[in-house]
Design an enzyme around this catalytic site. Structure first.
Site, PDB file in Angstrom:
ATOM      1  CD1 TRP A  30      -2.893   1.548   0.789  1.00 18.22           C
ATOM      2  CD2 TRP A  30      -1.440   2.305   2.308  1.00 18.22           C
ATOM      3  NE1 TRP A  30      -3.347   2.773   1.231  1.00 18.22           N
ATOM      4  CE2 TRP A  30      -2.472   3.255   2.158  1.00 18.22           C
ATOM      5  CE3 TRP A  30      -0.406   2.570   3.215  1.00 18.22           C
ATOM      6  CZ2 TRP A  30      -2.496   4.451   2.885  1.00 18.22           C
ATOM      7  CZ3 TRP A  30      -0.429   3.751   3.935  1.00 18.22           C
ATOM      8  CH2 TRP A  30      -1.469   4.676   3.770  1.00 18.22           C
ATOM      9  CG  HIS A  31       3.560   2.319   3.092  1.00 17.80           C
ATOM     10  ND1 HIS A  31       2.979   1.302   3.806  1.00 17.80           N
ATOM     11  CD2 HIS A  31       3.587   3.393   3.909  1.00 17.80           C
ATOM     12  CE1 HIS A  31       2.668   1.743   5.016  1.00 17.80           C
ATOM     13  NE2 HIS A  31       3.013   3.010   5.108  1.00 17.80           N
ATOM     14  N   GLY A  32       3.679   1.622  -1.571  1.00 21.39           N
ATOM     15  CA  GLY A  32       4.270   1.836  -2.881  1.00 21.39           C
ATOM     16  C   GLY A  32       4.524   0.511  -3.593  1.00 21.39           C
TER      17      GLY A  32
END
Length: 265
Positions: A123-125
């Site tokens: 989700w962060h990248g």
């Protein structure tokens, strides 16, 4: 504001060049840079959420506390009950419980915890370093859950708390290495130079910038021991609170004015 502007922003100026080219620095600099980043991201996130909470309070809204002295956590589970609470709550409610939560077999429950954190990393990248960060978080939480459910936690609790806190923070630093690195290859360069104690490189760290983090850590230790709460409840504090706050604001205003305008006399 002090967390965000005084600590986080200044640490970023110090450590960002090292993250961009880790192969030019020795192992100690790289280790201190990872340590500095853990404080940078903490003060950055908690700083702006504290600002948001304060603004909301002025408007009559109460926003939940998002960071609860996370670097005093003594286990991975405790860390995620203190670190970015709104994110961990969202991951629990919308991913972990959706996968089945605890309403499944033990092995499936371990799988749910692990997958939840890996998805949190993604989700962060969309990069391998974020996936690995989620993998590290998932493994640490799964192992902790295994210790609790099979009664091994009591042996872990026999270890002095300061050592448990140090272990948890060190584990967080390992995750921070992959989380902050520009890509997986640079993360491995940093890891290799640290593990091999590589001394062929630049050593450049301004220790003065770590003083505010030390002061913040001491304050959080005092809050953890409830000493700060006892001081705030004392009659002496009630007497000096307003003049003390006014003095701090006056000094901060003078410092900002002088640094922002060198011609000010």
């Amino acid at each position: 504001i002090l967390k965000k502007v005084l600590i986080a922003d200044n640490l970023a100026l110090l450590i960002d060049p090292v993250w961009a080219n880790p192969s030019s620095y020795d192992w100690l600099t790289l280790l201190l840079v990872i340590h500095g980043f853990t404080w940078q991201i903490y003060c950055d996130f908690s700083g702006y959420t504290d600002i948001a909470r304060g603004c909301a309070f002025l408007l009559g809204f109460k926003i939940p506390e998002n960071f609860r002295s996370p670097f005093l956590a003594d286990s991975a589970k405790d860390l995620w009950q203190r670190w970015h609470v709104t994110l961990s709550t969202w991951l629990r409610d919308y991913i972990y419980i959706t996968l089945g939560g605890r309403r499944v077999s033990i092995l499936r429950n371990y799988f749910n915890v692990f997958v939840t954190m890996v998805i949190g990393g993604a989700w962060h990248g969309a990069a391998w370093n974020f996936i690995i960060w989620g993998f590290i978080c998932g493994v640490s939480l799964t192992i902790g859950k295994f210790f609790i459910e099979y009664g091994y936690e009591k042996y872990f609790l026999r270890i002095p708390k300061v050592l448990r806190i140090t272990y948890t923070f060190s584990l967080f630093m390992v995750g921070a290495l992959f989380f902050r690195s520009l890509n997986f290859d640079l993360a491995m360069v940093m890891a290799k130079r640290i593990l091999t104690l590589e001394t062929n490189g630049i050593f450049t760290i301004n220790y003065i910038l770590f003083i505010p983090t030390g002061i913040l850590f001491i304050i959080e230790v005092l809050e953890e021991t409830k000493l700060v709460s006892k001081v705030k409840e004392s009659n002496l504090y009630q007497m000096v609170r307003v003049p003390l706050l006014a003095s701090v604001c006056l000094v901060a205003g003078c410092i900002y004015t002088v640094t922002a305008s060198p011609q000010f006399y």
